[in-house]
Scaffold this motif. Structure first.
Motif, PDB file in Angstrom:
ATOM      1  N   ALA A 196       0.810  -1.216   0.000  1.00 25.47           N
ATOM      2  CA  ALA A 196       0.000   0.000   0.000  1.00 25.47           C
ATOM      3  C   ALA A 196       0.845   1.268   0.000  1.00 25.47           C
ATOM      4  CB  ALA A 196      -0.937  -0.004   1.202  1.00 25.47           C
ATOM      5  N   LYS A 197       2.109   1.165   0.409  1.00 30.38           N
ATOM      6  CA  LYS A 197       2.981   2.335   0.489  1.00 30.38           C
ATOM      7  C   LYS A 197       3.788   2.566  -0.782  1.00 30.38           C
ATOM      8  CE  LYS A 197       3.331   1.986   5.446  1.00 30.38           C
ATOM      9  NZ  LYS A 197       4.133   1.566   6.558  1.00 30.38           N
ATOM     10  N   GLY A 198       4.068   1.498  -1.531  1.00 31.66           N
ATOM     11  CA  GLY A 198       4.847   1.679  -2.753  1.00 31.66           C
ATOM     12  C   GLY A 198       5.471   0.407  -3.253  1.00 31.66           C
ATOM     13  N   GLY A 199       6.306   0.550  -4.267  1.00 33.29           N
ATOM     14  CA  GLY A 199       6.999  -0.542  -4.908  1.00 33.29           C
ATOM     15  C   GLY A 199       7.309  -0.161  -6.343  1.00 33.29           C
ATOM     16  N   ARG A 200       7.888  -1.089  -7.107  1.00 29.82           N
ATOM     17  CA  ARG A 200       8.249  -0.818  -8.509  1.00 29.82           C
ATOM     18  C   ARG A 200       7.778  -1.982  -9.371  1.00 29.82           C
ATOM     19  NH1 ARG A 200       9.541   4.239  -9.340  1.00 29.82           N
ATOM     20  NH2 ARG A 200      10.980   3.812 -11.007  1.00 29.82           N
ATOM     21  N   VAL A 201       7.307  -1.666 -10.587  1.00 30.32           N
ATOM     22  CA  VAL A 201       6.893  -2.685 -11.553  1.00 30.32           C
ATOM     23  C   VAL A 201       7.472  -2.354 -12.919  1.00 30.32           C
ATOM     24  CG1 VAL A 201       4.731  -3.280 -10.366  1.00 30.32           C
ATOM     25  CG2 VAL A 201       4.717  -1.494 -12.109  1.00 30.32           C
ATOM     26  N   ARG A 202       7.617  -3.393 -13.745  1.00 26.27           N
ATOM     27  CA  ARG A 202       7.990  -3.209 -15.152  1.00 26.27           C
ATOM     28  C   ARG A 202       6.687  -3.201 -15.930  1.00 26.27           C
ATOM     29  NH1 ARG A 202      12.208  -1.906 -17.419  1.00 26.27           N
ATOM     30  NH2 ARG A 202      13.493  -3.105 -15.995  1.00 26.27           N
ATOM     31  N   LEU A 203       6.391  -2.054 -16.526  1.00 27.01           N
ATOM     32  CA  LEU A 203       5.125  -1.852 -17.223  1.00 27.01           C
ATOM     33  C   LEU A 203       5.400  -1.237 -18.587  1.00 27.01           C
ATOM     34  CD1 LEU A 203       2.021  -1.640 -17.342  1.00 27.01           C
ATOM     35  CD2 LEU A 203       2.203   0.480 -16.053  1.00 27.01           C
TER      36      LEU A 203
END
Length: 144
Positions: free
Chosen positions: A98-105
């Protein structure tokens, strides 16, 4: 002067006037005038020529104009920008919560948050983009 020539001149004048209005009404009336000209060339009496012109114009206005307007003012359903990314899949690069993160999009690295605030999505998981908020993808996954 021949009657058919008068109808032809009227049709041309109406077609020319249509270029100023662009509402597809005058061009339909021009088609009616052309029909009246065909009636005149066929030897119909003047009253019948007028009736043919009116019937032709009404038929064009009622049946052809709505179809033409629909084709000319069709809605564009093509998605562009970030709205085109909603519904696509992404791969988690760093844990998403819920606070954040990173994705490959879409070939790029995006900041992300979990769409469901209770989800913690591990690295390597496949997620679906549910919403784009600014430059952050809100993602969700079925399996954890």
């Amino acid at each position: 002067m021949h009657d058919w020539l008068l109808w032809l001149i009227l049709a041309a004048a109406l077609a020319g006037a249509e270029t100023l209005s662009l509402d597809l009404v005058l061009i339909m009336c021009a088609g009616g005038a052309a029909a009246g000209g065909v009636g005149a060339a066929a030897g119909l009496p003047p009253a019948a020529q007028v009736a043919v012109a009116i019937a032709g114009a009404l038929a064009l206005l009622l049946f052809v104009r709505p179809v033409a307007k629909r084709h000319l003012t069709g809605t564009d359903t093509t998605l562009d920008g970030t709205s085109a990314l909603v519904g696509t899949n992404a791969i988690v690069l760093s844990t998403v919560d819920a606070k954040g993160g990173r994705v490959r999009l879409n070939g790029g690295e995006w900041s992300a948050r979990s769409y469901d605030e209770t989800q913690v999505i591990p690295v390597g998981a496949s997620v679906q983009v549910m919403q784009i908020s600014g430059a952050t993808a809100l993602v969700w996954t079925h399996t954890l």
